[in-house]
Design a protein around this motif. Sequence first.
Motif, PDB file in Angstrom:
ATOM      1  N   ASP A  99       0.847  -1.196   0.000  1.00 23.43           N
ATOM      2  CA  ASP A  99       0.000   0.000   0.000  1.00 23.43           C
ATOM      3  C   ASP A  99       0.883   1.246   0.000  1.00 23.43           C
ATOM      4  O   ASP A  99       0.559   2.256  -0.621  1.00 23.43           O
ATOM      5  CB  ASP A  99      -0.877   0.056   1.255  1.00 23.43           C
ATOM      6  CG  ASP A  99      -1.857  -1.089   1.317  1.00 23.43           C
ATOM      7  OD1 ASP A  99      -1.954  -1.843   0.339  1.00 23.43           O
ATOM      8  OD2 ASP A  99      -2.534  -1.231   2.360  1.00 23.43           O
ATOM      9  N   GLY A 109      -5.258   1.624  -4.706  1.00 23.86           N
ATOM     10  CA  GLY A 109      -6.334   1.947  -3.766  1.00 23.86           C
ATOM     11  C   GLY A 109      -7.675   1.314  -4.094  1.00 23.86           C
ATOM     12  O   GLY A 109      -8.670   1.571  -3.410  1.00 23.86           O
ATOM     13  N   TYR A 165      -6.110   4.739   2.163  1.00 25.58           N
ATOM     14  CA  TYR A 165      -5.782   4.159   0.853  1.00 25.58           C
ATOM     15  C   TYR A 165      -6.465   4.865  -0.320  1.00 25.58           C
ATOM     16  O   TYR A 165      -5.984   4.801  -1.447  1.00 25.58           O
ATOM     17  CB  TYR A 165      -6.087   2.658   0.847  1.00 25.58           C
ATOM     18  CG  TYR A 165      -7.548   2.314   0.992  1.00 25.58           C
ATOM     19  CD1 TYR A 165      -8.358   2.187  -0.124  1.00 25.58           C
ATOM     20  CD2 TYR A 165      -8.119   2.104   2.243  1.00 25.58           C
ATOM     21  CE1 TYR A 165      -9.704   1.871   0.002  1.00 25.58           C
ATOM     22  CE2 TYR A 165      -9.456   1.803   2.383  1.00 25.58           C
ATOM     23  CZ  TYR A 165     -10.245   1.686   1.252  1.00 25.58           C
ATOM     24  OH  TYR A 165     -11.589   1.387   1.384  1.00 25.58           O
TER      25      TYR A 165
END
Length: 425
Positions: free
Chosen positions: A204, A213, A239
């Motif tokens: 991430d 994301g 995210y």
Amino acid sequence: MLLASLLLAATLVTQTRPVPSARQLAWHKLETCAFVHFGPNTFSGNEWGTGKENPNSFNPTELDCRQWARSFKAGGFKGVILTAKHHDGFCLWPSKLSTHTVANSPCKHDILKDLSQACKAEGLKFGVYLSPWDRNHPAYGTDAYNDTFVGMLEEVLTNYGPIFEVWFDGANGEGPNGKRQVYDWDRYISTVRRLQPNAVIFSDAGPDVRWVGNEDGIAPKTCWATIQRDRYHAGTPLYKELGEGDPNGANWVPAECDVSIRPGWFWRSAENDKVKTPVQLEELFYKSVGHGAAMLLNVPPDSRGLIHENDLASMVAFHKTIKETFKSNLAPRNGGLVVKFKQPVKFDRIELAEDITQGQRVSKFAVIAKLEDKEMEIASETTIGRRRILRFKPTLATEIEVRIIGSLGAARLRPIKIFASPDCR
Ligand code: FUL
């Protein structure tokens, strides 16, 4: 003329922008890679295994990793990333650090060995997905597990290289003893750097490649390769910011768009007729690679241990259309940001690219097409980045101009490319 003045301006303006590392530049060139989810879930129909599955259930009857590699090559992919270990903890290589491995299954193949060799034979790069979340390992949830996970990384990164990408999943659930692990990311990352210094690390939060994301395979139209990396960690609740990135971010951490060719990440027979069509894959290509990001398409082998016929047919047809579309650039080679034609040219794609070795800069641009004495703005967009592909309905023009309206420092663009897809000819 415009290009010349832009280049001149660039030498006068000394604004430093984050730039890609050598390993990131090599990764950018791959553009489309295949993702391979394979393991006990292929046989149980689960998306997340419990870690309690009997290794005897892992029994592909016609396993042929060479067929996978040939299929990915036919789909135009440049690299392959295999789930060496998913959340169920099952290791597709005979790890000495777990009993939940292929060695205790009827299969007996070291799948990392088979696939890494098949990739070499087909000229594909080989990468690994390793889930730190492990629902089987008895040490998970204790300090000792970090040693185990590092040991597993050492096995994988030593025996099957070269590895081009290590894909870290941020999931952090409970293990068999009901505890969560405190992951030692610094150690995991330094282990990869030590053993495979040319590999990019995905999570991430990077450090080299970031998640886009979402799991739909789509990067937003505005997509910066830069983020402020210290805002994020693997599993970040922020995210949603990872899609667009941050023009003011200090770190080059480009987006990768993962998506499955089927509804699930793992194969199941009930989804054989739900494979994405070539047109859907093409759409994903334009919304990932065409937005300056990378495409990571999951194509999960079936319980025979083969890439299913439907998935293969779809990948091949997708690749054929992309290849035909981008076969011949209609713009003259020495064209800058203005291209002129003697005769009207019919096109439906324009490709722009920044020289990313100088960083990403353009924040707003327009495209103007001229036909005889008529001038038309055919696009007004934001970022360009490594590769920006614009799609139009078939359009005739005698001149095409790209106007840079906003840029963080002087824009450094490569010459415009113009294409006609098979539908436009
Ligand atoms: C997620 C996992 O939980 C899914 O099972 C899958 O592997 C996907 C690519 O990443 O975090």
